[in-house]
Design an enzyme around this catalytic site. Structure first.
Site, mmCIF file in Angstrom:
data_model
loop_
_atom_site.group_PDB
_atom_site.id
_atom_site.type_symbol
_atom_site.label_atom_id
_atom_site.label_comp_id
_atom_site.label_asym_id
_atom_site.label_seq_id
_atom_site.Cartn_x
_atom_site.Cartn_y
_atom_site.Cartn_z
ATOM 1 N N ARG A 115 0.936 -1.393 -0.117
ATOM 2 C CA ARG A 115 -0.079 -0.064 0.110
ATOM 3 C C ARG A 115 0.705 1.266 -0.016
ATOM 4 N NH1 ARG A 115 -3.233 -3.659 3.113
ATOM 5 N NH2 ARG A 115 -4.882 -4.019 1.931
ATOM 6 N N THR A 161 1.841 -4.885 4.465
ATOM 7 C CA THR A 161 1.281 -4.585 3.309
ATOM 8 C C THR A 161 1.050 -3.217 3.473
ATOM 9 O OG1 THR A 161 -0.868 -5.313 4.424
ATOM 10 C CG2 THR A 161 0.326 -6.818 3.056
ATOM 11 N N GLY A 189 -2.003 -10.304 8.788
ATOM 12 C CA GLY A 189 -1.974 -11.825 9.086
ATOM 13 C C GLY A 189 -2.873 -12.654 9.934
ATOM 14 N N ALA A 190 -3.998 -11.669 10.600
ATOM 15 C CA ALA A 190 -4.681 -12.319 11.422
ATOM 16 C C ALA A 190 -5.876 -13.224 10.889
ATOM 17 C CB ALA A 190 -5.626 -11.209 12.153
ATOM 18 N N GLU A 191 -5.498 -13.715 9.759
ATOM 19 C CA GLU A 191 -6.388 -14.937 9.193
ATOM 20 C C GLU A 191 -5.783 -16.448 9.430
ATOM 21 O OE1 GLU A 191 -8.056 -11.324 8.164
ATOM 22 O OE2 GLU A 191 -6.188 -12.047 7.395
ATOM 23 N N ASN A 209 -9.410 -7.573 13.166
ATOM 24 C CA ASN A 209 -10.429 -8.818 13.585
ATOM 25 C C ASN A 209 -9.766 -9.540 14.589
ATOM 26 O OD1 ASN A 209 -9.502 -9.486 10.789
ATOM 27 N ND2 ASN A 209 -9.198 -11.394 12.080
ATOM 28 N N ASP A 226 -15.992 -9.737 11.178
ATOM 29 C CA ASP A 226 -14.827 -9.246 10.474
ATOM 30 C C ASP A 226 -14.911 -7.701 10.345
ATOM 31 O OD1 ASP A 226 -12.551 -9.307 8.795
ATOM 32 O OD2 ASP A 226 -13.727 -9.600 7.112
#
Length: 622
Positions: A138, A184, A200-202, A279, A327
């Site tokens: 970004r 990012t 990375g919180a997935e 999230n 989310d």
């Protein structure tokens, strides 16, 4: 006599040296603390949102309502083969445009001609990083002759702005489970510190944090975790001790989540850095906290945080979605402004959240000032008028035994907004109406390299549980999908809207020429009158997807508008983990992309690679 002749012969040379020195001095203005603090007075674009306040407003007015229709393409530059959308804002300093594209490839080009000056490829190792939503970078930062590059695999690199050579490089992510962490967002530099968060919180385990690094050598100076760690170990700060009381179960085994991958702002007078957090991990309450557990807030997920830039200590927080299950990250664009509200001058911070609300807070104290929905909202029935705490609709909660369809899906995400102090309006791209369905999985387990969302998958056995559909409230714009909304933050009312755009991709820019520019996710450059919303310009860029936000600059007395766009070729299988494919893997992000509308016309051929586009008045394209 000879001395006299020599003096006259040397005079032109002396004048030439003087003029050359003046030009060199002009071309090497330092992007330092003073330049960044006073960026609103200049004609360059030296930081992500142009100023620390992130208003994306420019005082330039050579291009105005009378002549914007004459805008044309001056030149374009191929930024790379692609692999994901272009979400970066190019930066301009000393006649050079700096940008970053997929795989964190960074470049510098002559802002007059588009000729490449240098190019840096950090050579990200295929499969070394897990990305939830595409190969995205970004932005970058400029400071004292350096270009600060966030490499998607977790490295932070400083380049020489003149040559592109590496000055220093550090790894910012933990050694354990490093694949789960990625950079990012665009870094910012404040008081000699590079500030950056991570995504990375997935993927579990993941524990979010914001960190500061010395801009001269990359040494870490402080770190603020957004969620508490294992309570059997000492807390890193008082803020983590407080936060731990709002969690239950064994959350630390998943890491907790709370990533930071977009919004950031800075008040140099208060010396406060503002960031938004993402999230919790996993998404459903019954998975993250334990089935039948008490519903707790889970600080500091889905929150706006104010952090002391010197110490890294938390000054205040405001949680937009306590105990979030839907989310509803609070990572969106954060914007500072001084606004008169109810007869009182207020120093505010503003955000239009995924959850559908336009928030206005006191940026010094964190006091809630106001909040109103910008789109239909069903997960909550309103906000407490004093505290701003949402009144969560009991029917919006879900489990493995009962699902829910809530609104909005994502009212606003990464499409950058803009503010115009003359009109007092914030121009924000949003989804006018959208919903998403959630059901928790009864068979949760962590699988390395696979998103740890905790949602019921389409292939799970057994009859799907019943769905709740709570009633929504908020503005209804019949037939509208993605729009550009001109919102008055003082009165919390919409002044006008344009029926094109979307909540992610592209973005807005406003100028003193009574203009608001919009880059739509579908590949168009639009311009409207900032006060009334009259459309004055509609340019097809040549791309139909993967668009970044616009910026503007003045060079040699001429104003330019610049933007990046295009996706290009998808990365090879195995280049990221898990294998990346379009649309984005994360289900809410994929659904939001579809909800904001298809690109116009037939798809472009794969040969159309991402480019940097530069426009000006009466352009003769090079």
């Amino acid at each position: 006599m000879q001395i006299s002749r020599l003096k006259w012969r040397l005079m032109p040379f002396a004048v030439m040296v003087f003029v050359t020195g003046m030009i060199t001095a002009r071309q090497t203005r330092r992007v330092d603390d003073s330049a960044l603090k006073n960026a609103e007075k200049g004609a360059d674009w030296v930081t992500y949102g142009r100023t620390y306040s992130e208003q994306r407003y420019s005082p330039l007015k050579q291009i105005d309502t009378t002549n914007v229709s004459r805008l044309g393409l001056a030149w374009s530059y191929e930024v790379g083969p692609g692999g994901g959308p272009q979400e970066a804002t190019p930066l301009l300093a000393n006649g050079v445009l700096y940008g970053i594209t997929n795989w964190s490839i960074t470049f510098a080009v002559d802002a007059r001609t588009g000729k490449e000056i240098w190019r840096y490829n950090p050579e990200v190792v295929p499969g070394s990083v897990r990305l939830c939503c595409g190969v995205i970078s970004r932005g970058i930062a400029l400071y004292e002759g350096k270009v600060i590059v966030p490499v998607v695999d977790g490295r932070l690199v400083a380049l020489d702005a003149a040559t592109g050579k590496v000055l220093w490089s550090v790894v910012t992510v933990p050694k354990e489970n490093s694949q789960n962490y990625s950079l990012t967002m665009a870094p910012r530099v404040m008081k000699g510190k590079v500030i950056i968060g991570n995504a990375g919180a997935e993927f579990a385990p993941y524990r979010g944090y914001l960190a500061a690094f010395d801009v001269n050598n990359g040494k870490e100076l402080w770190r603020f975790y957004t969620v508490p760690g294992d309570p059997s170990k000492p807390f890193e700060s008082k803020a983590m001790e407080v936060a731990a009381k709002t969690w239950s179960g064994e959350w630390w085994k998943y890491g907790g989540g709370g990533s930071m991958w977009d919004g950031m702002a800075y008040d140099p007078d208060a010396e406060l850095v503002y960031v938004g957090t993402g999230n919790g991990l996993p998404w459903p309450q019954e998975v993250r906290q334990g089935k039948g557990s008490q519903r707790l807030d889970n600080l500091y997920i889905t929150s706006i945080l104010a952090i002391d830039v010197n110490s890294g200590r938390l000054k205040w927080h405001y949680q937009c979605t306590p105990g979030d299950e839907w989310d509803y990250d609070a990572i969106q664009h954060l914007m500072l402004a001084d606004i008169r509200i109810n007869g009182r001058d207020r120093k505010v911070i503003m955000q239009v959240n995924k959850n559908g609300y336009f928030y206005v807070l006191d940026r010094i104290t964190g006091e809630f000032i106001s909040g109103e929905p910008v789109a239909p909202v069903s997960w909550a029935t309103g906000l407490d008028p004093k505290t701003g705490r949402p009144k969560i609709n009991p029917d919006a909660y879900y489990s493995s035994e009962r699902g829910v369809t809530v609104a909005p899906l994502q009212a606003h995400n990464t499409a950058q907004m803009a503010f115009n102090p003359a009109t007092g309006l914030v121009y924000v791209p949003i989804l006018a109406a959208s919903t998403f369905s959630f059901t928790a999985t009864p068979n949760f387990q962590i699988v390395p390299g696979v998103q740890t969302l905790g949602l019921r998958g389409p292939g799970e056995r057994g009859q799907a549980p019943p769905m709740s559909v709570p009633q929504a409230y908020g503005p209804v714009r019949p037939g509208q999908r993605g729009i550009l909304s001109a919102w008055d933050p003082a009165t919390q009312k919409e002044r006008w809207f344009a029926p094109v755009g979307g909540q992610s991709g592209g973005g807005a820019l406003s100028t003193a020429g009574n203009l608001v520019f919009q880059v739509t996710p579908q590949g168009r450059l639009m311009a409207y009158t900032a006060d009334k919303g009259e459309k004055l310009l509609d340019i097809a860029t040549g791309q139909v997807a993967g668009m970044g936000p616009p910026m503007t600059y003045l060079l040699d007395g001429k104003q330019y508008i610049a933007l990046m766009g295009g996706i290009g070729a998808a990365p090879a299988r195995g280049a990221v983990a898990p294998p990346f494919a379009l649309p984005p893997v994360e289900p809410t992000a994929a659904a939001a992309q579809q909800a904001q509308g298809p690109p116009p016309g037939p798809p472009l051929p794969a040969a159309v690679r991402p480019r940097l586009y530069v426009y000006t008045l009466d352009a003769a394209q090079r």
